[in-house]
Design an enzyme around this catalytic site. Structure first.
Site, PDB file in Angstrom:
ATOM      1  CG  ASP A  77       3.861  14.985  53.288  1.00 56.45           C
ATOM      2  OD1 ASP A  77       4.244  15.384  52.295  1.00 56.45           O
ATOM      3  OD2 ASP A  77       3.081  13.822  53.234  1.00 56.45           O
ATOM      4  CD  GLU A  93       1.537  15.565  48.995  1.00 50.53           C
ATOM      5  OE1 GLU A  93       2.053  14.561  49.019  1.00 50.53           O
ATOM      6  OE2 GLU A  93       1.264  16.254  47.937  1.00 50.53           O
TER       7      GLU A  93
END
Length: 580
Positions: free
Chosen positions: A457, A500
């Protein structure tokens, strides 16, 4: 094509012509066997375009005996199923051959491997064949009488004057020394002349020969007069009384020579073969049409034969072969292995085995494979064919090959669209989960192996979007995806799960190897910032790692562990690596 067979009776002098008719009948209707039954009782003859087994012969005789009690002609399109269980051939049509006075001379039969009906054109064609057969049978009887008369009249040197009304055959008797030639009434009637309308000079006879055939006819006669041939026989055109031309077959033989071997007398027959020539021409035109059609089809039409011994060859290849595989039709018919040689090495075994499997089971052939001819790019081909076992044990395929390169390219593009994240060009979530399922299935088959799942992430990604805009955010995602791809092996898979968030599955990797992978990614990310308007933007990523083992009931459990490890990395200050 198997040789014609004749059973239950001695071979007739007319069998050559009848055999030719039966062969033509079989080819014209493309059936497994065409049969002509001649005569009745013990004198019955069966002529077939293919060798018939005892069962088929028995069925034909049974059908003939049943039909012999009928006096009306059977409709050519009428279906008839022979008795008997397990018959390999079906009786498609039967046409009785009746003399003008109603006497039954025999019958024509069509048999095939599958039952089907004749259309109107085929029924008319069968009737035409029956007419030809009747004429040939009539000629057989007439020629037998002619031979008897010639033998009886030879000592007395009487002129032959046999008139065979409607037989289509005339007789001529030539005095070679004087140039006189005498014709039977039947010969004159053949061309539409009355008795007094034909002279007796050989010079006049040549004026009736078609100019294009005259030299050939003269040369053939001279060759026999000079004893260079055993008999005289030629097909040519003769002008009728109405000015039209008929095709005839002239046969003759010198029956007397002097002591020096010079010819004195020549006797022969002239037979009208116009109908046969017209039929042969229609067959030739049909064959030419089929050749033209197959050559114009955008693909390769072929006939391929594999002998029982394993040897194979192309017996027909259309002109489309050049466009499909870069080889001419002549090259393929000369060497069938030329096609195998250009099949892509990765597809060659499947190509060879597909024909072996097809020949063994006689199942339809269907295969997509790649070919690469010299000087050409790799092309995709699709092959379709149907096999048929021949009487000699060989297998014959009729098939078609076409270029599917464009379709394969479209399929590849569609597959990429369906499995790839457009922005990062990594696997999308759905495709990544499918790959993960495949890895788990492999581990469950081989419990001793291991794999690792890593979840990534990007840290502070929302702040990047807020400060520099979504274009820079997209640039950051693409930059990170490129770093991931640079660290992957061929057996690993990376995907974008959303936003993301990314994931990687490392095959045959334990936790220490997964930690090393994550560390390399973080290090590479720290060393290569993205640039925006001359400003360096450094990225960081948090990583959660878990092992995937054969004990996992589902991939969701392992992903959940990686997600919890990622949560710990985030909560611990970001830009960290945690494992479960």
């Amino acid at each position: 094509m198997q040789p014609l067979c004749s059973t239950n009776a001695p071979v007739s002098a007319n069998d050559e012509r009848l055999d030719g008719l039966v062969r033509l009948l079989g080819r014209h209707f493309a059936v497994a066997a065409a049969v002509l039954v001649v005569g009745a009782g013990g004198a019955r003859r069966i002529l077939s375009s293919a060798v018939l087994g005892e069962l088929q012969r028995a069925q034909i005789i049974e059908a003939e005996d049943a039909g012999a009690t009928r006096h009306a002609a059977v409709d050519p399109g009428q279906q008839a199923s022979p008795r008997g269980v397990g018959s390999p051939l079906h009786l498609i049509a039967r046409y009785p051959l009746l003399a003008s006075q109603g006497r039954r001379l025999g019958a024509l039969y069509l048999l095939d491997e599958r039952p089907h009906e004749l259309d109107a054109g085929q029924r008319q064609a069968l009737q035409d064949f029956a007419t030809l057969a009747l004429e040939l049978l009539a000629r057989e009887a007439d020629e037998a009488r002619q031979r008897h008369e010639i033998a009886a009249l030879r000592d007395s040197e009487r002129r032959m004057a046999l008139a065979i009304a409607g037989s289509g055959t005339g007789i001529w008797d030539r005095n070679v020394a004087t140039g006189e030639i005498h014709y039977s009434s039947g010969w004159k009637a053949l061309l539409g002349y009355a008795e007094h309308e034909v002279g007796n000079r050989i010079e006049e006879s040549y004026t009736r020969v078609h100019p294009a055939d005259l030299e050939y006819v003269k040369a053939t006669i001279q060759a026999h007069l000079d004893q260079r041939t055993a008999a005289y026989e030629v097909e040519h055109r003769l002008r009728c009384r109405d000015g039209q031309y008929k095709w005839v077959c002239s046969r003759g033989k010198v029956v007397e020579r002097d002591s020096q071997g010079r010819p004195l007398r020549m006797i022969g027959t002239t037979t009208d073969i116009t109908a046969m020539r017209m039929l042969a021409e229609r067959v030739r035109q049909t064959a030419d049409l089929m050749t033209d059609l197959t050559n114009e089809v955008p693909g390769m039409v072929f006939q391929y034969r594999r002998a029982a011994s394993g040897e194979s060859c192309f017996t027909y290849v259309s002109a489309g072969a050049q466009a499909i595989c870069g080889l001419s039709a002549a090259q393929l018919m000369e060497d069938a292995q030329a096609l195998t040689a250009i099949v892509h090495p990765e597809d060659r075994r499947a190509f060879i085995e597909s024909f072996e499997h097809c020949a063994e089971r006689l199942s339809p052939w269907h295969l997509e494979f790649r070919v690469q001819a010299p000087g050409r790019d790799i092309a995709w081909c699709q092959g379709e064919a149907r096999p048929r076992r021949q009487d000699d044990g060989s297998v014959l395929w009729h098939g078609f090959m076409t270029d599917i390169t464009a379709r394969k390219q479209i399929e590849g593009e569609l597959q990429a669209l369906a499995t790839t994240d457009f922005l990062t060009q990594l696997a999308n979530r759905r495709h990544f989960m499918a790959q993960l399922e495949a890895v788990l299935a492999r581990l469950q088959r081989s419990p001793g192996q291991s794999a690792a799942i890593l979840m990534f992430d990007l840290d502070h990604f929302k702040a990047i979007n807020d400060r520099w805009g979504h274009d820079v955010g997209d640039q950051a995602l693409r930059h990170f995806a490129a770093i991931l791809r640079g660290q992957l092996r061929k057996t690993d898979t990376a995907g974008r799960l959303g936003g993301e968030e990314f994931a990687v599955v490392l095959s045959e990797a334990d936790l220490p190897k997964a930690m090393q992978f994550a560390t390399r990614v973080q290090g590479e990310l720290a060393r290569t910032p993205i640039l925006h308007d001359g400003e360096q933007i450094f990225l960081a990523v948090s990583v959660g790692i878990s092992s995937l083992s054969s004990c996992d009931a589902s991939v969701e459990a392992a992903l959940s562990r990686s997600d919890m490890a990622l949560y710990c990395a985030k909560r611990g200050g970001r830009n960290r690596i945690e494992h479960h």
